[in-house]
Scaffold this motif. Structure first.
Motif, PDB file in Angstrom:
ATOM      1  N   UNK A  36       4.146  21.498 -19.462  1.00 11.51           N
ATOM      2  CA  UNK A  36       3.224  22.061 -18.464  1.00 11.51           C
ATOM      3  C   UNK A  36       3.967  22.525 -17.212  1.00 11.51           C
ATOM      4  N   UNK A  37       5.032  21.833 -16.855  1.00 15.37           N
ATOM      5  CA  UNK A  37       5.810  22.243 -15.676  1.00 15.37           C
ATOM      6  C   UNK A  37       6.506  23.585 -15.958  1.00 15.37           C
ATOM      7  N   UNK A  38       7.090  23.724 -17.150  1.00 13.03           N
ATOM      8  CA  UNK A  38       7.715  25.007 -17.509  1.00 13.03           C
ATOM      9  C   UNK A  38       6.663  26.113 -17.624  1.00 13.03           C
ATOM     10  N   UNK A 110      13.260  26.358 -36.162  1.00 11.30           N
ATOM     11  CA  UNK A 110      13.764  25.477 -37.231  1.00 11.30           C
ATOM     12  C   UNK A 110      12.685  24.489 -37.674  1.00 11.30           C
ATOM     13  N   UNK A 111      12.853  23.181 -37.431  1.00 14.20           N
ATOM     14  CA  UNK A 111      11.796  22.272 -37.899  1.00 14.20           C
ATOM     15  C   UNK A 111      10.613  22.191 -36.931  1.00 14.20           C
ATOM     16  N   UNK A 112      10.669  22.960 -35.853  1.00 14.41           N
ATOM     17  CA  UNK A 112       9.572  22.961 -34.880  1.00 14.41           C
ATOM     18  C   UNK A 112       8.387  23.792 -35.368  1.00 14.41           C
ATOM     19  N   UNK A 113       7.186  23.380 -34.982  1.00 11.70           N
ATOM     20  CA  UNK A 113       5.967  24.022 -35.501  1.00 11.70           C
ATOM     21  C   UNK A 113       5.275  24.895 -34.460  1.00 11.70           C
ATOM     22  N   UNK A 114       5.893  25.080 -33.294  1.00 12.17           N
ATOM     23  CA  UNK A 114       5.252  25.835 -32.214  1.00 12.17           C
ATOM     24  C   UNK A 114       6.324  26.324 -31.244  1.00 12.17           C
ATOM     25  N   UNK A 115       5.982  27.299 -30.434  1.00 10.84           N
ATOM     26  CA  UNK A 115       6.830  27.664 -29.300  1.00 10.84           C
ATOM     27  C   UNK A 115       6.463  26.750 -28.145  1.00 10.84           C
ATOM     28  N   UNK A 116       7.431  26.437 -27.290  1.00 11.36           N
ATOM     29  CA  UNK A 116       7.083  25.728 -26.064  1.00 11.36           C
ATOM     30  C   UNK A 116       7.470  26.584 -24.851  1.00 11.36           C
ATOM     31  N   UNK A 148      -1.630  22.943 -28.497  1.00 12.64           N
ATOM     32  CA  UNK A 148      -1.324  21.935 -27.465  1.00 12.64           C
ATOM     33  C   UNK A 148      -0.348  22.420 -26.411  1.00 12.64           C
ATOM     34  N   UNK A 149       0.350  23.529 -26.689  1.00 13.75           N
ATOM     35  CA  UNK A 149       1.436  23.942 -25.807  1.00 13.75           C
ATOM     36  C   UNK A 149       1.093  25.201 -25.015  1.00 13.75           C
ATOM     37  N   UNK A 164      -9.383  34.434 -44.786  1.00 13.85           N
ATOM     38  CA  UNK A 164      -8.979  33.037 -44.581  1.00 13.85           C
ATOM     39  C   UNK A 164     -10.082  32.029 -44.838  1.00 13.85           C
ATOM     40  N   UNK A 165     -11.342  32.505 -44.920  1.00 13.93           N
ATOM     41  CA  UNK A 165     -12.459  31.567 -45.042  1.00 13.93           C
ATOM     42  C   UNK A 165     -13.108  31.382 -43.683  1.00 13.93           C
ATOM     43  N   UNK A 166     -14.419  31.592 -43.651  1.00 12.94           N
ATOM     44  CA  UNK A 166     -15.149  31.620 -42.380  1.00 12.94           C
ATOM     45  C   UNK A 166     -15.241  30.270 -41.681  1.00 12.94           C
ATOM     46  N   UNK A 167     -14.855  29.217 -42.397  1.00 14.17           N
ATOM     47  CA  UNK A 167     -15.006  27.876 -41.818  1.00 14.17           C
ATOM     48  C   UNK A 167     -13.783  27.422 -41.018  1.00 14.17           C
ATOM     49  N   UNK A 168     -12.731  28.234 -40.969  1.00 20.26           N
ATOM     50  CA  UNK A 168     -11.499  27.787 -40.294  1.00 20.26           C
ATOM     51  C   UNK A 168     -11.706  27.416 -38.819  1.00 20.26           C
ATOM     52  N   UNK A 169     -12.554  28.143 -38.074  1.00 18.99           N
ATOM     53  CA  UNK A 169     -12.776  27.731 -36.680  1.00 18.99           C
ATOM     54  C   UNK A 169     -13.372  26.327 -36.574  1.00 18.99           C
ATOM     55  N   UNK A 170     -14.130  25.928 -37.596  1.00 16.01           N
ATOM     56  CA  UNK A 170     -14.731  24.586 -37.580  1.00 16.01           C
ATOM     57  C   UNK A 170     -13.702  23.529 -37.968  1.00 16.01           C
ATOM     58  N   UNK A 171     -12.755  23.917 -38.851  1.00 12.88           N
ATOM     59  CA  UNK A 171     -11.732  22.970 -39.309  1.00 12.88           C
ATOM     60  C   UNK A 171     -10.605  22.797 -38.300  1.00 12.88           C
ATOM     61  N   UNK A 172     -10.336  23.856 -37.527  1.00 15.65           N
ATOM     62  CA  UNK A 172      -9.251  23.831 -36.538  1.00 15.65           C
ATOM     63  C   UNK A 172      -9.812  24.182 -35.160  1.00 15.65           C
ATOM     64  N   UNK A 173     -10.748  23.373 -34.669  1.00 18.10           N
ATOM     65  CA  UNK A 173     -11.475  23.751 -33.457  1.00 18.10           C
ATOM     66  C   UNK A 173     -10.614  23.825 -32.199  1.00 18.10           C
ATOM     67  N   UNK A 174      -9.534  23.018 -32.136  1.00 17.36           N
ATOM     68  CA  UNK A 174      -8.767  22.966 -30.884  1.00 17.36           C
ATOM     69  C   UNK A 174      -8.124  24.313 -30.584  1.00 17.36           C
ATOM     70  N   UNK A 175      -7.617  24.966 -31.632  1.00 20.47           N
ATOM     71  CA  UNK A 175      -7.008  26.277 -31.421  1.00 20.47           C
ATOM     72  C   UNK A 175      -8.052  27.281 -30.910  1.00 20.47           C
TER      73      UNK A 175
END
Ligand code: GDP
Ligand code: MG
Length: 237
Positions: A36-38, A110-116, A148-149, A164-175
């Motif tokens: 958050x500081x960056x 590499x093994x990271x799943x997101x940009x920070x 989260x980032x 992708x299937x219309x239910x994805x917003x319900x399955x991945x609500x945080x995004x």
């Protein structure tokens, strides 16, 4: 931004045990706090330089790079743009963007799943996007971790394709909660899939009632005009 992050110096590695959940939570809070500081520093840089930065998130293959390619072609000669590409491996996406004459930097997590926000800060230093330009940050394809980032972006754009299937917003609500703009892509494929734009919108709105939508086909063209109008609104020249 090396000056503030000290990343050229020795890194401190934290060790934790699987059974020590409290330590895990402390580390997570620590990582997000530092991020958050960056992010705040990036946001200040974007505001100070009049650069609009878009964090583009989605599952793999929904058409993020295709959308940026179509955008680059349409905005050529009108608005300056630059791209930061995030993938675990390969320079494929940065190469696709550079092939269109657009300034791009690839980050491999590499093994990271997101940009920070720290990685993005360094990429911004390299790109040095000009005043009044648009900066697109294509995040690692994944509907979980990038939520989260905060990267310090001006706005977060989540892309969902009709395959992708219309239910994805319900399955991945945080995004979907964390984004302000939703691009519904591949509408040219609607005749071939059991999907419905109104149902996708309804599901998105149930987790984020303030979402703004663009339904389009990045590769075939329909719907691109409103997206481009949105991007160029308020842009100088
Ligand atoms: N039919 C169709 N295919 C698309 C569209 N947008 C992207 N694609 C295809 O979807 C695949 C993944 O696209 P890409 O842009 O690499 O997705 P990314 O992983 O989100 O960057 C490619 O084969 C694209 O050609 C679209 O609007 N319509
Ligand atoms: Mg891509």
């Amino acid at each position: 931004m090396c000056t503030t992050c000290g990343c050229g110096n020795t890194h401190h590695h934290h060790h934790h045990h699987d059974d020590d959940r409290a330590e895990e939570i402390r580390l997570e809070a620590d990582i997000l706090g530092r991020n958050d500081a960056f992010a705040a520093a990036n946001r200040e840089w974007f505001a100070g330089h009049g650069v609009k930065a878009f964090n583009i998130v989605s599952s793999p293959g929904s058409g993020k790079t295709s959308l940026l390619e179509a955008t680059a072609e349409a905005l050529r000669g009108q608005v300056e743009m630059a791209v930061i590409e995030g993938d675990q491996a390969t320079d494929n996406d940065a190469d696709r963007i550079k092939a269109l004459g657009v300034n791009a930097v690839q980050i491999n997590t590499r093994n990271g799943c997101h940009l920070d926000a720290h990685m993005v800060g360094h990429a911004v230093e390299k790109l040095d996007p000009p005043t009044g330009s648009l900066l697109f940050i294509e995040n690692v394809g994944n509907l979980v971790c990038p939520a989260m980032f905060d990267l310090g972006e001006t706005a977060r754009v989540v892309v969902i394709s009709v395959t992708e299937g219309d239910d994805k917003p319900l399955k991945y609500p945080y995004m979907f909660e964390s984004a302000q703009i939703c691009v519904i892509n591949k509408i040219d494929l609607l005749p071939y899939v059991d999907s419905d734009i109104e149902r996708i919108k309804r599901n998105v709105l149930s987790v984020n009632p303030a979402m703004r939508f663009f339904a389009l086909s990045a590769t075939k063209g329909p719907g691109m005009d409103s997206w481009l109008d949105f991007l160029t609104a308020g842009a100088q020249q």
